[in-house]
Design an enzyme around this catalytic site. Structure first.
Site, PDB file in Angstrom:
ATOM      1  N   ARG A  87       0.646  -1.461   0.181  1.00 47.82           N
ATOM      2  CA  ARG A  87       0.302   0.337  -0.099  1.00 47.82           C
ATOM      3  C   ARG A  87       0.498   1.414  -0.196  1.00 47.82           C
ATOM      4  O   ARG A  87       0.459   2.049   0.532  1.00 47.82           O
ATOM      5  CB  ARG A  87      -1.144  -0.149   1.048  1.00 47.82           C
ATOM      6  CG  ARG A  87      -1.764  -1.316   0.931  1.00 47.82           C
ATOM      7  CD  ARG A  87      -2.927  -1.093  -0.043  1.00 47.82           C
ATOM      8  NE  ARG A  87      -3.571  -2.322  -0.588  1.00 47.82           N
ATOM      9  CZ  ARG A  87      -3.225  -3.943  -1.121  1.00 47.82           C
ATOM     10  NH1 ARG A  87      -2.638  -3.514  -0.986  1.00 47.82           N
ATOM     11  NH2 ARG A  87      -4.315  -4.405  -0.329  1.00 47.82           N
TER      12      ARG A  87
ATOM     13  N   SER B 176     -11.035  -0.209   3.394  1.00 48.32           N
ATOM     14  CA  SER B 176     -10.255  -0.062   4.500  1.00 48.32           C
ATOM     15  C   SER B 176     -10.198   0.744   4.894  1.00 48.32           C
ATOM     16  O   SER B 176      -9.301   1.805   4.099  1.00 48.32           O
ATOM     17  CB  SER B 176      -9.521  -1.808   4.173  1.00 48.32           C
ATOM     18  OG  SER B 176     -10.301  -2.308   3.145  1.00 48.32           O
TER      19      SER B 176
ATOM     20  N   GLU C 155      -5.384   3.604   5.964  1.00 46.49           N
ATOM     21  CA  GLU C 155      -4.779   3.431   4.958  1.00 46.49           C
ATOM     22  C   GLU C 155      -6.153   4.596   3.646  1.00 46.49           C
ATOM     23  O   GLU C 155      -5.694   4.763   2.943  1.00 46.49           O
ATOM     24  CB  GLU C 155      -5.955   2.258   4.330  1.00 46.49           C
ATOM     25  CG  GLU C 155      -5.763   1.870   3.101  1.00 46.49           C
ATOM     26  CD  GLU C 155      -5.915   0.351   2.112  1.00 46.49           C
ATOM     27  OE1 GLU C 155      -6.350  -0.098   1.261  1.00 46.49           O
ATOM     28  OE2 GLU C 155      -5.261  -0.994   2.978  1.00 46.49           O
TER      29      GLU C 155
END
EC number: 1.3.1.98
Length: 303
Positions: A176, A225, A298
């Site tokens: 990520r 998320s 996130e």
């Protein structure tokens, strides 16, 4: 909306739309947020270059994609929000089979295009509710596939209006994230998959979509998320840590934890930025207190 003198002068020089005091509430999946001092939607590269040369080093700049992983403050953002126009969502295929997609292209559109051209390895993109630019920025992924697995190169522009091409093999991608400068705006990217039977691609997309729909909330005001999985701190998924650390009926104002997936937070009853931010901080602190693990967000917060 009343344009400032400098913004008004710029608006007379370009065909693209530019606004002052633009409301961002409808531009993100949470349906939360206030205004931005400047909102620019460039239709073409020339207008974007001119904007960056004029304002790139004067204003804080935030690039807004699909708004699927963004929480926006209720206060006015003291800077410029850029949302690339439809000409930055074009998609094409080269004779070599390489697919070129604009950074405003939706991930699902890229997956569909690959399907129609019988190119595999793009199936996972059908389950990511964002754009190509956002996907590159956070190395988005699901079901053990990430953007880095299909990416060849990126075309980008810096805050001075200089266009550059970056080979993917020169970028360090991690879970990520990557090491690309936050000052770069992605324009387009080239991708490579592999020839694959169309029916097999369809079946794989359907399998992944069914798997996602069975575990994640849909058609509600959520932003995907909230936290990254703490891969270097724990073998457990973040939802497992939240479930064992936080009462799942916890809410602040209109901000709730999804009853389908506890790493998804939901705007149920016209939640404010403060409501959602309180819920995020409460979950962060509760997980740290219970497990010692420090969660990393996130979602992106614009304030």
């Amino acid at each position: 909306m009343i344009l400032s003198k400098e913004v008004k002068e710029f608006s007379n020089e370009v065909s693209s739309k530019i606004y002052s005091d633009y409301n961002l509430k409808k531009s993100n999946w949470f349906n939360i947020g206030g205004k931005t001092k400047i909102y620019f939607k460039p239709d073409n590269l020339a207008d974007l270059i001119l904007f960056l040369k004029r304002f790139g080093n004067k204003e804080k700049i935030h690039i807004l994609g699909a708004g699927s992983n963004t929480l926006i403050s209720d206060k006015t953002f003291d800077g410029a929000v850029i949302k690339l126009g439809k000409n930055f969502s074009n998609i094409s295929i080269l004779p070599s089979g390489i697919i070129v997609a604009g950074s405003a292209c939706l991930d699902k559109k890229l997956s569909d295009f690959a399907l129609e051209n019988e190119i595999g390895n793009f199936e996972f993109l059908a389950c990511i509710p964002g754009t190509v630019g956002g996907g590159i920025r956070m190395n988005a992924g699901c079901f053990n596939k990430e953007f880095k697995d299909i990416l060849i190169s990126i075309q980008a522009i810096d805050k001075n209006g200089k266009v550059l091409t970056i080979p993917a093999n020169e970028v360090i991608f991690n879970y990520r994230k990557n090491n690309l400068s936050e000052n770069l705006i992605f324009l387009s990217a080239s991708f490579r998959g592999e020839k694959k039977d169309k029916n097999k691609i369809k079946k794989e997309i359907l399998r992944l979509k069914n798997k996602k729909d069975g575990t994640q909330p849909t058609k509600i005001k959520t932003s995907g998320s909230t936290f990254k999985n703490p891969i270097n701190q724990s073998d457990k998924k973040v939802w497992e840590l939240i479930k064992e650390s936080v009462p799942l009926d916890t809410s602040f104002g209109g901000a709730y934890i999804s009853d389908k997936h506890c790493n998804f937070f939901v705007n149920k009853n016209n939640a404010s930025f403060e409501d959602m931010n309180k819920l995020i901080k409460f979950v962060e602190e509760s997980v740290k207190k219970k497990t010692g693990i420090v969660l990393e967000k996130e979602i992106k917060i614009l304030e």
